[in-house]
Design an enzyme around this catalytic site. Structure first.
Site, PDB file in Angstrom:
ATOM      1  N   SER A 421      54.192  63.200  28.491  1.00 48.93           N
ATOM      2  CA  SER A 421      55.436  63.514  27.788  1.00 48.93           C
ATOM      3  C   SER A 421      55.169  64.031  26.383  1.00 48.93           C
ATOM      4  CB  SER A 421      56.377  62.313  27.763  1.00 48.93           C
ATOM      5  OG  SER A 421      55.697  61.129  27.667  1.00 48.93           O
ATOM      6  N   GLU A 454      61.255  68.778  34.227  1.00 49.20           N
ATOM      7  CA  GLU A 454      60.760  69.850  33.350  1.00 49.20           C
ATOM      8  C   GLU A 454      59.451  70.376  33.951  1.00 49.20           C
ATOM      9  OE1 GLU A 454      62.271  68.985  28.810  1.00 49.20           O
ATOM     10  OE2 GLU A 454      60.628  67.769  29.530  1.00 49.20           O
TER      11      GLU A 454
HETATM   12  P1  NAI Z   1      51.988  52.913  32.648  1.00 46.88           P
HETATM   13  O1  NAI Z   1      51.187  52.335  31.568  1.00 46.88           O
HETATM   14  O2  NAI Z   1      53.154  52.155  33.193  1.00 46.88           O
HETATM   15  O3  NAI Z   1      51.059  53.262  33.892  1.00 46.88           O
HETATM   16  C1  NAI Z   1      49.819  53.885  33.782  1.00 46.88           C
HETATM   17  C2  NAI Z   1      49.014  53.520  35.026  1.00 46.88           C
HETATM   18  O4  NAI Z   1      47.897  54.371  35.091  1.00 46.88           O
HETATM   19  C3  NAI Z   1      48.494  52.093  35.019  1.00 46.88           C
HETATM   20  O5  NAI Z   1      48.872  51.447  36.225  1.00 46.88           O
HETATM   21  C4  NAI Z   1      46.967  52.249  34.939  1.00 46.88           C
HETATM   22  O6  NAI Z   1      46.278  51.247  35.675  1.00 46.88           O
HETATM   23  C5  NAI Z   1      46.796  53.612  35.571  1.00 46.88           C
HETATM   24  N1  NAI Z   1      45.565  54.295  35.164  1.00 46.88           N
HETATM   25  C6  NAI Z   1      45.075  54.450  33.920  1.00 46.88           C
HETATM   26  N2  NAI Z   1      43.941  55.177  33.954  1.00 46.88           N
HETATM   27  C7  NAI Z   1      43.729  55.503  35.240  1.00 46.88           C
HETATM   28  C8  NAI Z   1      42.726  56.239  35.923  1.00 46.88           C
HETATM   29  N3  NAI Z   1      41.735  56.807  35.280  1.00 46.88           N
HETATM   30  N4  NAI Z   1      42.823  56.353  37.260  1.00 46.88           N
HETATM   31  C9  NAI Z   1      43.834  55.790  37.943  1.00 46.88           C
HETATM   32  N5  NAI Z   1      44.819  55.064  37.342  1.00 46.88           N
HETATM   33  C10 NAI Z   1      44.758  54.929  36.025  1.00 46.88           C
HETATM   34  O7  NAI Z   1      52.449  54.357  32.122  1.00 46.88           O
HETATM   35  P2  NAI Z   1      53.785  55.165  32.427  1.00 46.88           P
HETATM   36  O8  NAI Z   1      54.873  54.710  31.554  1.00 46.88           O
HETATM   37  O9  NAI Z   1      54.002  55.211  33.898  1.00 46.88           O
HETATM   38  O10 NAI Z   1      53.385  56.617  31.925  1.00 46.88           O
HETATM   39  C11 NAI Z   1      52.517  57.460  32.647  1.00 46.88           C
HETATM   40  C12 NAI Z   1      52.613  58.872  32.116  1.00 46.88           C
HETATM   41  O11 NAI Z   1      53.946  59.318  32.275  1.00 46.88           O
HETATM   42  C13 NAI Z   1      52.291  59.035  30.642  1.00 46.88           C
HETATM   43  O12 NAI Z   1      51.620  60.246  30.477  1.00 46.88           O
HETATM   44  C14 NAI Z   1      53.661  59.068  29.969  1.00 46.88           C
HETATM   45  O13 NAI Z   1      53.651  59.803  28.768  1.00 46.88           O
HETATM   46  C15 NAI Z   1      54.459  59.778  31.025  1.00 46.88           C
HETATM   47  N6  NAI Z   1      55.906  59.523  31.007  1.00 46.88           N
HETATM   48  C16 NAI Z   1      56.406  58.265  30.804  1.00 46.88           C
HETATM   49  C17 NAI Z   1      57.767  58.027  30.816  1.00 46.88           C
HETATM   50  C18 NAI Z   1      58.307  56.641  30.649  1.00 46.88           C
HETATM   51  O14 NAI Z   1      59.529  56.495  30.432  1.00 46.88           O
HETATM   52  N7  NAI Z   1      57.494  55.617  30.726  1.00 46.88           N
HETATM   53  C19 NAI Z   1      58.726  59.122  31.028  1.00 46.88           C
HETATM   54  C20 NAI Z   1      58.103  60.396  31.318  1.00 46.88           C
HETATM   55  C21 NAI Z   1      56.743  60.570  31.271  1.00 46.88           C
END
Ligand code: NAI
Length: 654
Positions: A421, A454
């Site tokens: 994001s 997007e």
């Molecule tokens: P989160 O922290 O809830 O989940 C991230 C997950 O990725 C974790 O389960 C972690 O174990 C896993 N992970 C980390 N490194 C890894 C790897 N090398 N291989 C496999 N799994 C791995 O994060 P969230 O909130 O789901 O965000 C994810 C992405 O989405 C970010 O880039 C964020 O900016 C984007 N995003 C988040 C929004 C939100 O409201 N939380 C909205 C739109 C986009």
């Protein structure tokens, strides 16, 4: 026989007449004036056929009738001729349904797939409605979403058929019903598997089975004085959800029934008058505009560019888990990868809940979606996936590492996408041998509720075919794709963040949270900036705020850090600007703040408007219409205002 363009009329071996609608030059049957004309001619021809009955059906594979011709409702209140056309059209629609109802043979509407608005009104004019049990069959009267109510006699006939307590909620919410539910609530007479659709329609004509009747005690509610009491209750309920100044249509519908409910011919006449009056309102004009904006977004993705079968999602957190589940619910095979077993277990656990909420009692769809969702800790799915979406935490180095690995293993034609994001696309793509392949597919939280996607591209790096493929994928998974240039916050966060931070600043300046949020909601926002901040999490707000503040020159209010230092992160910790118990907002006490509420609203909304103008100037989106569409479907920006640019224009011309 008349030489029809949009329908055919023939008799079968049972001496039953079949009217098959197949509107030329349109992907779906739309009741344009010329189509209504032909139905009227068909009605008079049917009279001379000496048939046993008439079955109205569709020659299109996708559905029955998509509704009235909404083009007829476009216009502005100064262009008087448009409203005359609308008036004439409503009259024509009413007359057509009257003719169908007036036929002295048994009539049946045979529905498979969608049946909306005018299509439902035409069905209601038939003696029987037969629908399939296909999940694609959805019957609705969604006019309220356009700022009007049914106008082809549907207000009278739906109440007559289903009773006021079933018909009014259907019209007031615009909700769509499956064939099964339609039969349960008396909207349809029969719900059958597709293989029995024709035979059931024929059976209805040859045997005229008894119809369900609305129970007498329900009918009593439609008589005075009960009618006024019921109408008052309905008004109260609707007022909880909609502001009459912003959305007059539901209130006009309740008033129509309250005043004229006892007398069908009176109600038909006033239904037409009420609809034409509503069409003139700014709300209806803006909602009609939103309808066309939605079609415009749908048109952006050319589905024929790809036929995805398998999606691989990397990262099973809040976003990755829900993106994977959403894709599985849309019929795709999904492998979801995370380094943590616990995260993968949670994905499936959460999918169970989300899918139950989405599909309700449709256990087959729940089961099939879960079958398609496969945890894949080792990332074996990368090699065969058509689309690979990365959704790991927001860390440039780790994301780069992931994409380096993905590029090695993925098929050369697979779409490579990140859900970042805030990280510029080019920064991630830098480590790739083919950086032009990378696009952003930025989903919004909660994925099951937010329709916008997007599709992020970098002008200098991304290949435009990839952007087009991303948009096509968006349509395959039933999202509204919007191409946006890779720049800080893309479009939606960039416009939303200054509004949110202005709310936080106002709070720091001593304005109570409830006053700030109410000012935003009074404007028509679905959520005030402080409740939104609590929902997103104050730590995430600060993180995104820091990224945007340096590039957009926004001042960050200090109090966010103070909240974080005290572990008040919002909903997730139970305290933020508000208190939460088990994730639910504890109703805050009323404030006796006496400052200028209008000024608060101005400050909040002007932040979004200013940023919208800047995004347009910088070409973040292609034009003002797409910006309006994006902001409405990505933030819930007051739809009745037609989007920020439309609102700015109407303010300037007022
Ligand atoms: P989160 O922290 O809830 O989940 C991230 C997950 O990725 C974790 O389960 C972690 O174990 C896993 N992970 C980390 N490194 C890894 C790897 N090398 N291989 C496999 N799994 C791995 O994060 P969230 O909130 O789901 O965000 C994810 C992405 O989405 C970010 O880039 C964020 O900016 C984007 N995003 C988040 C929004 C939100 O409201 N939380 C909205 C739109 C986009």
């Amino acid at each position: 026989m008349h030489d029809y363009q949009h329908l055919s009329l023939h008799k079968d071996e049972h001496n039953i007449a079949w009217l098959t609608l197949d509107v030329q030059g349109k992907p779906a049957n739309i009741l344009m004036p010329e189509v209504l004309d032909e139905i009227q001619i068909a009605c008079s021809e049917v009279k001379h056929l000496a048939a046993n009955g008439l079955i109205i059906c569709s020659g299109k594979a996708n559905g029955f009738i998509a509704g009235a011709d909404i083009e007829r409702f476009k216009g502005n209140k100064d262009a008087g001729n448009n409203i005359e056309l609308a008036q004439e059209y409503i009259g024509q629609g009413q007359h057509t349904c009257d003719l169908v109802e007036g036929l002295d043979i048994t009539t049946v509407a045979m529905i498979d797939g969608f049946c909306m608005g005018g299509g439902t009104e035409l069905s209601l004019a038939c003696d029987y409605i037969v629908a399939t049990d296909s999940p694609k069959t959805k019957i609705s009267l969604p006019e309220i979403k356009l700022g009007i109510h049914p106008g082809f006699g549907g207000t009278v006939r739906s109440i007559k058929r289903m009773g006021v307590m079933k018909a009014m909620p259907m019209m007031l919410t615009g909700r769509a019903y499956t064939g099964r539910i339609a039969a349960k609530i008396g909207l349809a007479d029969f719900c059958v598997p597709i293989r029995q659709l024709k035979s059931t329609a024929i059976h209805a004509i040859l045997n005229t089975p008894a119809k369900k009747v609305v129970p007498a005690h329900m009918r009593l509610l439609e008589k005075k004085p009960m009618r006024s009491i019921v109408a008052m209750q309905m008004r109260k309920q609707v007022e909880r959800k909609a502001n009459p100044n912003h959305y007059p249509a539901p209130f006009a519908l309740i008033d129509l029934w309250k005043e004229h409910g006892g007398n069908a011919s009176d109600m038909y006449e006033h239904e037409a008058r009420s609809v034409t009056k509503l069409i003139l309102t700014e709300t209806a004009q803006n909602l009609v505009k939103v309808f066309f904006l939605q079609s415009q977004l749908k048109g952006i993705g050319d589905k024929s560019l790809l036929s995805p079968k398998h999606v691989h999602v990397i990262g099973g957190g809040v976003m990755g888990g829900d993106i994977a589940t959403w894709c599985a619910a849309q019929g795709l095979q999904v492998t979801v990868q995370d380094m943590s077993d616990e995260a993968l277990a949670k994905v499936i656990q959460r999918a169970n809940k989300t899918l139950k909420r989405k599909f309700k009692k449709d256990v087959i769809s729940i089961r099939d979606s879960l079958d398609r969702l496969i945890p894949d800790k080792a990332g074996n799915g990368i090699a065969s996936a058509d689309v690979i979406i990365e959704a790991i935490f927001e860390d440039l180095d780790v994301k780069r590492q992931v994409f380096k690995d993905v590029e090695q293993k993925a098929r050369p034609d697979a779409i490579l996408a990140t859900n970042t994001s805030s990280i510029p696309l080019a920064d991630i793509a830098e480590v790739l041998q083919t950086p032009e392949r990378l696009i952003g597919l930025h989903f919004f939280n909660p994925v099951f509720k937010m329709p916008l996607l997007e599709v992020v591209y970098d002008e200098k790096v991304t290949h435009e075919v990839q952007t087009a493929m991303g948009c096509a994928f968006g349509r395959h998974i039933n999202k509204l794709p919007l191409p946006v240039k890779s720049s800080s916050g893309f479009l939606i966060n960039r416009i939303l963040m200054p509004y949110l931070l202005e709310g936080v600043t106002l709070h720091q300046q001593g304005v109570p949270a409830t006053v700030i949020d109410k000012a935003a909601k009074d404007f028509g926002m679905p959520m005030g900036p402080l409740e939104l901040a609590d929902t997103v999490g104050l730590d995430i707000c600060l993180h995104v705020g820091k990224i945007l503040s340096s590039s957009l020159g926004i001042n960050l209010p200090d109090n966010l850090q103070t909240f974080i230092d005290e572990n008040k992160l919002g909903k997730k910790t139970g305290t933020g600007f508000y208190q939460y118990k088990k994730g639910k907002l504890v109703k805050p006490a009323k404030s006796n703040w006496t400052g200028d509420k209008h000024q608060i609203q101005e400050r909040l909304i002007s932040k979004m408007l200013d940023e919208s103008e800047k995004c347009l100037e910088e070409g973040v989106v292609e034009n003002a219409d797409l910006l309006d569409a994006g902001v409405i479907f990505g933030t819930g920006f007051a739809p009745f205002r037609g989007g920020p640019m439309n609102y700015l224009r109407s303010k300037q011309s007022a």
